[in-house]
Design a protein around this motif. Sequence first.
Motif, mmCIF file in Angstrom:
data_model
loop_
_atom_site.group_PDB
_atom_site.id
_atom_site.type_symbol
_atom_site.label_atom_id
_atom_site.label_comp_id
_atom_site.label_asym_id
_atom_site.label_seq_id
_atom_site.Cartn_x
_atom_site.Cartn_y
_atom_site.Cartn_z
ATOM 1 N N PHE A 73 8.118 38.659 0.214
ATOM 2 C CA PHE A 73 7.738 37.796 -0.904
ATOM 3 C C PHE A 73 8.883 36.891 -1.347
ATOM 4 O O PHE A 73 8.657 35.743 -1.735
ATOM 5 C CB PHE A 73 7.213 38.639 -2.074
ATOM 6 N N THR A 81 0.535 26.637 -0.066
ATOM 7 C CA THR A 81 1.477 27.263 0.870
ATOM 8 C C THR A 81 1.956 28.608 0.347
ATOM 9 O O THR A 81 1.948 29.612 1.074
ATOM 10 C CB THR A 81 2.681 26.335 1.118
ATOM 11 N N CYS A 95 1.735 34.500 0.431
ATOM 12 C CA CYS A 95 1.564 35.759 -0.305
ATOM 13 C C CYS A 95 0.351 36.530 0.211
ATOM 14 O O CYS A 95 0.398 37.758 0.334
ATOM 15 C CB CYS A 95 1.433 35.482 -1.802
ATOM 16 N N TYR A 96 -0.726 35.835 0.507
ATOM 17 C CA TYR A 96 -1.908 36.483 1.066
ATOM 18 C C TYR A 96 -1.589 37.101 2.429
ATOM 19 O O TYR A 96 -2.006 38.220 2.727
ATOM 20 C CB TYR A 96 -3.061 35.483 1.180
ATOM 21 N N PHE A 97 -0.827 36.379 3.240
ATOM 22 C CA PHE A 97 -0.423 36.897 4.549
ATOM 23 C C PHE A 97 0.456 38.130 4.389
ATOM 24 O O PHE A 97 0.319 39.114 5.139
ATOM 25 C CB PHE A 97 0.305 35.801 5.336
ATOM 26 N N ASN A 98 1.368 38.099 3.421
ATOM 27 C CA ASN A 98 2.232 39.261 3.183
ATOM 28 C C ASN A 98 1.433 40.461 2.688
ATOM 29 O O ASN A 98 1.726 41.598 3.045
ATOM 30 C CB ASN A 98 3.321 38.927 2.161
ATOM 31 N N TYR A 99 0.428 40.232 1.865
ATOM 32 C CA TYR A 99 -0.328 41.315 1.264
ATOM 33 C C TYR A 99 -1.363 41.919 2.218
ATOM 34 O O TYR A 99 -1.526 43.134 2.277
ATOM 35 C CB TYR A 99 -1.014 40.814 -0.006
ATOM 36 N N SER A 100 -2.033 41.060 2.969
ATOM 37 C CA SER A 100 -3.143 41.554 3.782
ATOM 38 C C SER A 100 -2.816 41.735 5.262
ATOM 39 O O SER A 100 -3.625 42.293 5.998
ATOM 40 C CB SER A 100 -4.341 40.610 3.651
ATOM 41 N N ASP A 101 -1.669 41.271 5.699
ATOM 42 C CA ASP A 101 -1.316 41.394 7.117
ATOM 43 C C ASP A 101 0.066 42.051 7.217
ATOM 44 O O ASP A 101 0.521 42.696 6.286
ATOM 45 C CB ASP A 101 -1.345 40.008 7.771
ATOM 46 N N THR A 125 1.490 24.917 -3.833
ATOM 47 C CA THR A 125 0.737 26.054 -4.368
ATOM 48 C C THR A 125 -0.081 26.734 -3.279
ATOM 49 O O THR A 125 -0.109 27.970 -3.180
ATOM 50 C CB THR A 125 -0.189 25.581 -5.507
ATOM 51 N N SER A 185 0.537 30.515 -1.939
ATOM 52 C CA SER A 185 -0.593 31.443 -1.998
ATOM 53 C C SER A 185 -0.936 31.987 -0.611
ATOM 54 O O SER A 185 -1.215 33.179 -0.454
ATOM 55 C CB SER A 185 -1.820 30.757 -2.587
ATOM 56 N N GLY A 186 -0.921 31.127 0.393
ATOM 57 C CA GLY A 186 -1.211 31.555 1.755
ATOM 58 C C GLY A 186 -0.180 32.526 2.286
ATOM 59 O O GLY A 186 -0.527 33.516 2.947
#
Length: 161
Positions: free
Chosen positions: A95, A137, A142-148, A135, A139-140
């Motif tokens: 993050f 970028t 963070c989503y990649f870090n959280y879900s992958d 924004t 968010s994407g």
Amino acid sequence: MAAVFRLSSVCRRGVTPLFYQSTLLARPLVVPYKYQEQPYLLTARIHASQALNSSAAGSGSKAASLHWTAERALSVLLLAVGPVAYFNPGPVMDFSLAAALTLHGHWGLGQVLRDYVHGDTTFKIAKAGLFLLSTITFSGLCYFNYSDVGICKAIALLWSK
């Protein structure tokens, strides 16, 4: 404009200048007519202009200096984060890397916009687009870090193949 300041420094010692007897020429050789009868220099008018002294032009050179220093510090930090992220992957590093990369790209593209986009309306539209892009970028990432697997492990997986 071309100006001659010290002809004696150009000439050899003991040789007098050919065209001018004075060693210091007080004003430029070629001056437009509208500036010839003015009692002050053109540079004095430029430095006293309203655009440079108004508070709407920015919060001052201190803020610009701090921003420049922050950009350089982030760039140096990104050089160190690469090896640290490789040897110590984890959610905190993922993050923080997402935030640092997004901020670095936002500041860099902001300077490109400032240099190449002219006009108040177009600059405001381009700046709004840049905020939207940054924004999305962040968010994407963070989503990649959280879900992958995260940024660090994804780069390690790319290097391993």
